[in-house]
Design an enzyme around this catalytic site. Structure first.
Site, mmCIF file in Angstrom:
data_model
loop_
_atom_site.group_PDB
_atom_site.id
_atom_site.type_symbol
_atom_site.label_atom_id
_atom_site.label_comp_id
_atom_site.label_asym_id
_atom_site.label_seq_id
_atom_site.Cartn_x
_atom_site.Cartn_y
_atom_site.Cartn_z
ATOM 1 C CB CYS A 133 31.412 35.872 35.011
ATOM 2 S SG CYS A 133 29.707 35.376 34.637
ATOM 3 C CB CYS A 136 29.317 33.775 37.550
ATOM 4 S SG CYS A 136 29.128 32.992 35.938
ATOM 5 C CG ASP A 137 31.817 35.474 40.259
ATOM 6 O OD1 ASP A 137 31.266 34.425 40.632
ATOM 7 O OD2 ASP A 137 32.859 35.494 39.588
#
Length: 549
Positions: A133, A136-137
């Protein structure tokens, strides 16, 4: 049987939200059940430019509008984890960690999850260089090189998004060309920070704690080559975007599926079980996009409405007149009279309603390090929050002013806010960071669960939590942009509230690079248990409890 819904929708991605709009508009008594925040895959999409009628938007923005539409039509949202279902009777049973739900019809819209590739090192380095992701990351790879595995729309889009952080993005595609729309591929080729290697496959990743090497092969020439992290970087990233697998494990044996786990339906989204439908990416289809998901949801809800009407007529059930609910006013960005930019007038109104249900007092304790802007920001946020509930209280101390309180709440890093129960006892719940973004939800739920009545909890899970006899500390490392993180925070903190042996901290990883480096955390959510074991990925409350035994 009390409180039987006309329709329960399991999943709040585009298919589920679309179904909710059509069902709510048809005046069906409807609830959408979702474990986490609404949106599914769409919530992690940074840019959407192919949804008809909307020239350009982001996934979160589109999902938020869909959610508001559902609320306008009176659709109820239930945030819980579905553990089992029983579709064998006329009234369908949905079992959750918070109790059982019942409905005359059900739409399964649980979507799909990123598919794992299975290369050597994938499991070992997930969270330490391997990710799925970018939203997210991606920030964890600031200033590093990144490889993106895949040739489809997701790989192309996510590669472009990752150029915000990475110094270089290399797309590894086993295919001879992109499988997405040419317009998307053209954008990739035009980006100076992206290199594309077709006919190439990843053989494995290797390293000591973090990814340091990767091996690749050209599937035409069979030539192998190796990439090694630059000495000044020490590591690099590998993002896997090779498609998705349906989230349908829960429904095996309840509805018919194909060998790959996709739920089989007819053109009206009907499964082989009367009154049970499936919509979205968990169905066999040639195109998995938001536009096809919302079409599935609309069709499923429309047919479910006919089915429910026929069932009620057959059983002689007459609906009670429903009061018309006024459409919710649009949220504004206008601030409340307080100091925090996180609390708008609309959010303040919602929080007052929640805090009015509190059964017991809760005291928030913040120790302010005046040298840290985030510590000041947290104090201002808390001052606004406590004004919204009579049973909420705030104690503010400067760092070093009250050593006894600092020891009581284990104040070892800043910013910090800890929660005390009605008796003034430390609950084991702490936040190290300003709970904005998705973490505002977890913060409010922590207060609600500590004050009571709290969210209902399955008796078996509660019993398991009570049996934890060893002292345990859980640091849940989060990013405020991560939509998976709040569920882990809520689960860990609920365990702390129910068991005095457990302490659960939310830690905003952007504020604590030393912890990120020490434990080699390159993905969230990540739980650091007793300052030793690191566990990556979204976990249910029972899974967290089992880790503490």
């Amino acid at each position: 049987m009390k409180n039987v819904y006309d329709l329960i929708i399991i999943g709040a991605g585009p298919a589920g939200l679309s179904a909710g709009v059509y069902a709510g508009r048809a005046k069906l008594k409807t609830a959408i059940v979702e474990r986490g925040n609404a949106g599914g895959q769409a919530a992690t999409t940074s840019e959407i430019a192919n949804y008809p009628g909307i020239r350009k938007t982001s996934g979160p923005a589109l999902i938020e509008e869909m959610r508001k539409q559902n609320e306008d039509f009176g659709v109820e949202f239930i945030k819980t984890e579905v553990t089992d279902v029983d579709f064998s009777k006329e009234v369908k049973q949905i079992k959750t960690v918070n109790g059982d739900l019942y409905a005359r019809s059900v739409i399964i819209a649980t979507g799909a999850a990123p598919r794992k590739l299975g290369f050597p090192g994938e499991q070992e380095f997930t969270g330490r260089g391997v990710a799925y992701c970018s939203t997210c990351d991606g920030e964890f790879f600031q200033g590093l090189e990144v490889f993106v595995i895949g040739a489809g729309f997701a790989a192309a889009e996510e590669a472009m998004y990752l150029t915000r952080y990475a110094t270089k993005v290399t797309i590894i595609a086993r295919e001879p060309e992109f499988t997405c729309a040419p317009s998307i591929a053209d954008k990739v080729f035009a980006n100076e920070k992206i290199e594309v290697k077709f006919h190439t496959e990843l053989l494995g990743v290797y390293g000591d704690g973090m990814i340091q090497k990767a091996r690749f092969i050209n599937n035409e020439t069979k030539e192998e080559w190796e990439y090694e992290a630059k000495k000044e970087d020490g590591t690099f990233g590998v993002f896997v975007f090779i498609g998705y697998q349906p989230r349908t494990e829960l429904f095996k044996g309840h509805v018919d599926m194909d060998p790959a786990g996709y739920i089989l339906t007819n053109d009206d989204m009907q499964t082989n079980v009367k009154g049970v439908y499936a919509a979205g990416d968990l169905r066999p289809k040639s195109l998995r996009q938001i536009v096809t998901a919302v079409a599935d949801g609309a069709i499923a809800a429309s047919d479910a409405g006919k089915y429910v009407a026929e069932e009620k007529e057959r059983l002689g059930i007459k609906d009670e007149p429903q009061e018309e609910k006024p459409a919710k006013q649009e949220e504004t960005t206008q601030k409340s009279s307080g100091k925090s930019s996180l609390i708008s007038e609309a959010i303040a109104g919602q929080l007052k309603g929640i805090f009015n249900k509190m059964e017991n007092d809760v005291t928030l304790v913040t120790i302010v390090d005046e040298k840290l802007p985030k510590s000041i920001e947290l104090r201002n946020f808390l001052q606004d929050v406590v004004e919204l509930g009579d049973k909420l209280h705030l104690q503010i101390y400067k760092k070093g002013e009250n050593k006894e309180m600092e020891a009581k709440v284990n104040a070892d890093k800043y910013p910090i806010v800890a929660m005390l129960d009605a008796s003034g006892n430390y609950s084991g719940v702490k936040y190290h960071g300003v709970p904005g973004g998705h973490e505002l939800n977890s913060f409010i739920l922590a207060i609600y669960n500590l004050a009571g009545p709290g969210q209902a909890l399955d008796a078996a899970i509660l019993s398991e939590i009570k049996q934890i006899s060893k002292k345990a500390n859980i640091k849940v490392m989060v990013s405020l942009a991560c939509h998976y993180c709040p569920d882990v925070v809520v689960g860990a903190q609920r365990i702390a509230i129910e068991n005095p042996n457990v302490e659960a901290e939310m830690v905003d990883i952007s504020q604590f690079p030393d912890i990120k480096t020490k434990y080699k955390v390159m993905s969230v959510p990540a739980m650091i248990i007793n300052d030793k074991e690191v566990v990556f990925g979204a976990k249910k409350i029972d899974e967290i409890a089992s880790l503490l035994k």
